[in-house]
Design an enzyme around this catalytic site. Structure first.
Site, PDB file in Angstrom:
ATOM      1  N   SER A 108      95.087  37.385 -22.412  1.00 46.12           N
ATOM      2  CA  SER A 108      94.150  36.740 -23.024  1.00 46.12           C
ATOM      3  C   SER A 108      94.239  36.762 -24.577  1.00 46.12           C
ATOM      4  O   SER A 108      94.057  35.718 -25.290  1.00 46.12           O
ATOM      5  CB  SER A 108      92.689  37.419 -22.818  1.00 46.12           C
ATOM      6  OG  SER A 108      92.717  38.615 -23.530  1.00 46.12           O
ATOM      7  N   ASP A 151      95.355  44.146 -29.567  1.00 50.79           N
ATOM      8  CA  ASP A 151      96.111  43.309 -29.023  1.00 50.79           C
ATOM      9  C   ASP A 151      96.453  42.094 -29.630  1.00 50.79           C
ATOM     10  O   ASP A 151      97.547  41.549 -29.678  1.00 50.79           O
ATOM     11  CB  ASP A 151      95.277  42.571 -27.531  1.00 50.79           C
ATOM     12  CG  ASP A 151      95.393  44.009 -26.565  1.00 50.79           C
ATOM     13  OD1 ASP A 151      95.755  44.979 -26.995  1.00 50.79           O
ATOM     14  OD2 ASP A 151      94.949  43.601 -25.327  1.00 50.79           O
TER      15      ASP A 151
END
Length: 479
Positions: free
Chosen positions: A152, A238
């Site tokens: 994602s 991330d």
């Protein structure tokens, strides 16, 4: 067109939740975002006129929404700053579900809905115009979804890069060094000066260039906005490591520290094909810690010490060749100990242990990555191996056992902007605009719609090879 890597947690899974250090690195499995304007007179059923179309073949998603229906969501920030307000998420979700149901007669599943919302949130917020123009945003990825490899975040960064470039918020090159074409901006802005670069460098070097730093910071901020749409309250680790590449150390309270100057190194990523559930694994560790704090807290402390040692190893391993040898040996030891600690807090799995034991049989260190309980295993491919054939022998053995494997670099390049790739002339189904030879393959410089059709059907490896081969990054942002 933009691409972005995945990520992995090298050290510090689970212990980071309790204020300990974690080391995250970029993984060179990449996601790709192709953005181009759609003609007002388009007769293409895949990209209808006066619609915004989001396509993600990897999750069987194709969503077209009329530009007028998106009008209430347009904020016209021109990409100047990523919004934090997600109050319109529910209304946008209702609109997405309505149009998908009308077109396909079925509800979106969770992954499709999350990807749609993140993409449309960025489109309507970054667009500098009063009305979103007709456009196509096509997304592909080499990263297994739900594997713990940052799929994602990778898609969020690639989308942010493509949209910010397409709407003129950041600069980029007009063509690649070997003749690739630039997709026309959805707002049809004037062409910008050509920018080319060589291979990417470390985030520290990137941050020394004010223009480059501003572009990367903007991409990172918008990617985090997309991650909030998907996950609610992500840490930002991330998307940051995916944007900048390389590696970073993260500790709650202390924030993120970019680790610079070390060379990328090779891992064999092995997908166990066992579904993981992060919430279940985090809850399991919490329950075990609550039940046995005197036992589990020292394990978490040991994980923190190991991550800090890993940080030093990565930095020390960037020097002379003898230092690299010492770093490699130390990395092997750290990986083996880390897996033992993860098993001690009960986040491993019999299938993961099978993969790790198979790697150990060949003399290679391996560990789970992410939450555990399934997902992927990292196997370090030590450059000091006596037998260079060992990695491929191991790969063959694991694939014969039914596992998926990916040989990739860890700690490499972050986000990149690409010129349009040259694709096989037989793949477009359209008359070529320009052809040229490369070896035995005839390549075609085609219009974006033809490239979109090829991207939709091509496998992930072919996309990675072709984008790298026919459209070298025209602006890697890491200069």
């Amino acid at each position: 067109m933009a691409s972005a890597p995945g990520k992995t947690i090298l050290f510090g899974e689970h212990s980071v939740v309790y204020g300990k250090m974690a080391i995250a690195t970029a993984v060179n499995l990449r996601s790709y975002a192709l953005l181009y304007p759609v003609s007002q007179t388009s007769s293409d059923a895949d990209a209808p006129a006066d619609h915004v179309t989001i396509a993600m073949p990897d999750v069987a998603l194709r969503l077209s929404i009329p530009c007028d229906a998106l009008q209430p969501f347009v904020t016209a920030t021109a990409g100047r700053g990523a919004p934090r307000n997600l109050e319109q998420r529910d209304a946008l979700a209702a609109l997405v579900e309505e149009h998908h149901q009308r077109a396909h007669g079925a509800k979106l599943h969770e992954t499709q809905l999350a990807a749609s919302l993140a993409a449309l949130h960025l489109v309507t917020a970054i667009c500098p115009l009063d009305r979103v123009p007709p456009l196509m945003l096509l997304l592909r990825s080499q990263i297994p979804i739900g594997s713990g490899l940052g799929s994602s975040a990778s898609l969020s960064v690639a989308m942010a890069g493509a949209l910010l470039k397409g709407f003129g918020a950041i600069a980029g090159g007009s063509e690649s060094s070997d003749g690739g074409k630039q997709a026309q901006s959805p707002q049809r802005s004037p062409k910008r000066a050509r920018t080319t670069s060589g291979s990417g460098t470390s985030p520290a070097t990137t941050r020394s260039n004010p223009d480059t730093k501003a572009a990367l910071d903007l991409i990172n901020a918008w990617a985090l906005a997309a991650e909030r749409v998907i996950h609610g309250t992500p840490s930002g680790v991330d998307n940051t490591v995916v944007t900048f590449g390389g590696a970073l150390a993260y500790t709650k309270g202390d924030g993120m520290e970019t680790l610079t100057g070390f060379d990328a190194f090779e891992f064999l990523l092995v997908d166990s094909k066992v579904q993981k559930n992060t919430m279940v694994q985090v809850g399991k560790v919490k329950a075990r810690r609550d039940a046995m704090p005197a036992v589990i807290n020292p394990v978490l402390d040991a994980m923190d010490a190991l991550a800090r040692a890993g940080r030093q190893t990565l930095i020390a391993g960037s020097g002379a060749s003898e230092a690299k040898g010492e770093g490699a040996a130390s990395l092997n030891d750290l990986i083996r100990v880390n897996q033992s600690l993860l098993a001690a807090i009960d986040v491993s799995h019999p299938t993961l242990e099978q993969i790790i034991a198979t790697a150990a049989k060949h003399g290679l260190a391996a560990k789970l990555t992410g939450a555990g309980g399934g997902g992927c295993v990292l196997t370090y491919l030590d450059p000091a191996l006596d037998d260079a054939a060992v990695p491929e022998t191991l790969r063959g053995e694991l694939e014969a056992a039914g596992f998926a494997t990916f040989r990739t670099q860890v700690g490499g390049q972050g986000v990149a902007l690409h010129a349009l790739p040259s694709i096989p002339s037989t793949a477009t189904g359209s008359s070529p605009t320009k052809k040229r030879k490369r070896g035995d393959n005839e390549l075609e410089q085609s219009d974006p719609a033809a490239i979109a059709r090829w991207l939709t059907k091509a496998d992930a490896d072919a996309i990675g090879a072709t984008v790298g081969r026919g459209g070298a990054p025209c602006m890697e942002l890491h200069q």
